[in-house]
Design an enzyme around this catalytic site. Structure first.
Site, mmCIF file in Angstrom:
data_model
loop_
_atom_site.group_PDB
_atom_site.id
_atom_site.type_symbol
_atom_site.label_atom_id
_atom_site.label_comp_id
_atom_site.label_asym_id
_atom_site.label_seq_id
_atom_site.Cartn_x
_atom_site.Cartn_y
_atom_site.Cartn_z
ATOM 1 N N SER A 59 41.241 40.380 35.797
ATOM 2 C CA SER A 59 40.536 39.180 35.764
ATOM 3 C C SER A 59 41.466 37.954 35.845
ATOM 4 O O SER A 59 42.373 37.935 36.574
ATOM 5 C CB SER A 59 39.512 39.173 34.620
ATOM 6 O OG SER A 59 38.411 38.144 34.826
ATOM 7 N N ASP A 192 34.262 42.157 38.557
ATOM 8 C CA ASP A 192 35.294 41.899 37.750
ATOM 9 C C ASP A 192 35.997 43.088 36.925
ATOM 10 O O ASP A 192 35.207 43.895 36.332
ATOM 11 C CB ASP A 192 34.853 40.972 36.381
ATOM 12 C CG ASP A 192 36.056 40.339 35.673
ATOM 13 O OD1 ASP A 192 36.622 41.011 34.952
ATOM 14 O OD2 ASP A 192 36.168 39.069 35.670
#
Length: 331
Positions: A59, A192
């Site tokens: 991320s 994510d």
């Protein structure tokens, strides 16, 4: 029939250094500040990238890893967070911020366009395979329900990802649920990487041990958190249950995954070969989209952390650059 990956030669007397950077939204300010401080204090401002054989990041940590591998100094990456993070996560007035937080129950909080604009300005048309070091960037493919790890062409098995753009990889690893819409690219729907590997320490370690015949005792890892916070079960969870009471269970999953990954890595190479850096918990929790609180608190925490352990990090990881990385595919 699947077989074990063919390992590439690795000199028996040569270390393998891994940099692992956690996810955490705008709290990526902390690892960016740590790396910037190391470059400034111990490397004369030179990039830290050449001191690691592999960088893995999830991320926001994936974006930092990509920035380093694209040739940016950590100072430049830190400035993007502190000076332009408000474009991605507009602070707004307190009531607006509160409303946005609760609207996440029903819809995404932010438009990805601001993030993508900054990524395009930063990476331009760079391909993932042009990275200056080995990278492993986790994501989740929601189209097929599979984990995904983008890997540079540092092994003969890794070919497909090399031709992806760095922008696409960054958007794929940082498509945080409830914050951003899933990211569609190449027939896949990416979410994510933090949903399963917010601390990517084992991603990097498994890649190193499976791709190269490096001895586990030769591996050392610098792991940087964006802030560790335990998930405490309260009476409301026990007495009432229900989706509302357990709505933040993802926080527990991320924290426990991190603890487990670190513990597994320690069993494989020795806990003494892992250096884990994390800011001290603030009095009030900093949310992943709280740009104002993050830029005020986390750079100071990075300075404190480096004051405490900077010399030992430099001794373990920054004595000499690693051997230059040579990708197996030219893009």
């Amino acid at each position: 029939m699947p077989t074990r990956r063919v390992q590439q030669d690795w000199p028996p007397d040569r270390e393998f250094r891994i940099l692992a950077i956690d996810g955490g939204g705008i709290k990526g300010i902390f690892p960016a500040a740590i790396l910037s401080g190391l470059e400034n204090q111990y490397l004369g401002g030179k990039s830290i990238t050449s001191y690691f054989d592999l960088i893995t990041g999830t991320s926001t940590g994936g974006i930092i890893a990509l920035g380093l591998a694209a040739g940016l100094q950590a100072k430049t990456i830190l400035e993007l967070y502190t000076k332009r993070g408000n474009e991605i996560f507009p602070p707004g007035y307190a009531p607006l911020h509160f409303l946005r937080k609760w609207l996440r129950v029903l819809k995404y909080s932010y438009d990805r366009e601001a993030l993508k604009r900054i990524l395009v300005e930063t990476f331009q048309e760079k391909k993932f395979g042009s990275a200056e070091t080995r990278l492993c960037i986790p994501s989740f493919d929601g189209t097929h329900g599979e984990v995904a790890v983008f890997k540079t062409p540092h092994h003969a098995d890794f070919k497909k990802d090399a031709y992806m753009s760095m922008v696409d990889v960054a958007c794929a690893t940082a498509a945080a649920p409830t914050f951003f819409r899933p990211y569609k690219s190449g027939g896949y729907t990416f979410v994510d990487g933090g949903v399963w590997a917010n601390n990517p320490i084992m991603i990097g370690l498994v890649d190193a041990l499976s791709c190269f015949n490096v001895q586990p005792q030769r591996v050392s890892i610098l792991s940087i958190s964006c802030g560790d916070a335990p998930y405490i079960i309260e009476n409301k969870h026990i007495e009432w249950g229900g989706l509302f009471q357990w709505r933040k269970i993802m926080n527990a999953s991320m924290h426990l995954q991190s603890l487990n990954a670190r513990g597994q890595a320690g069993l494989l190479i020795g806990a003494d070969k892992i250096t884990r850096l994390s800011p001290r918990p603030p009095q009030k929790k900093i949310e992943m989209d709280d740009w104002l609180a993050a830029k005020e608190y986390l750079p100071t925490e990075a300075e404190f952390c480096l004051h405490e352990v900077g010399d030992s990090i430099a001794k373990q990881f920054l004595q000499s650059p690693v051997e230059p990385y040579e990708p197996l595919i030219a893009v």
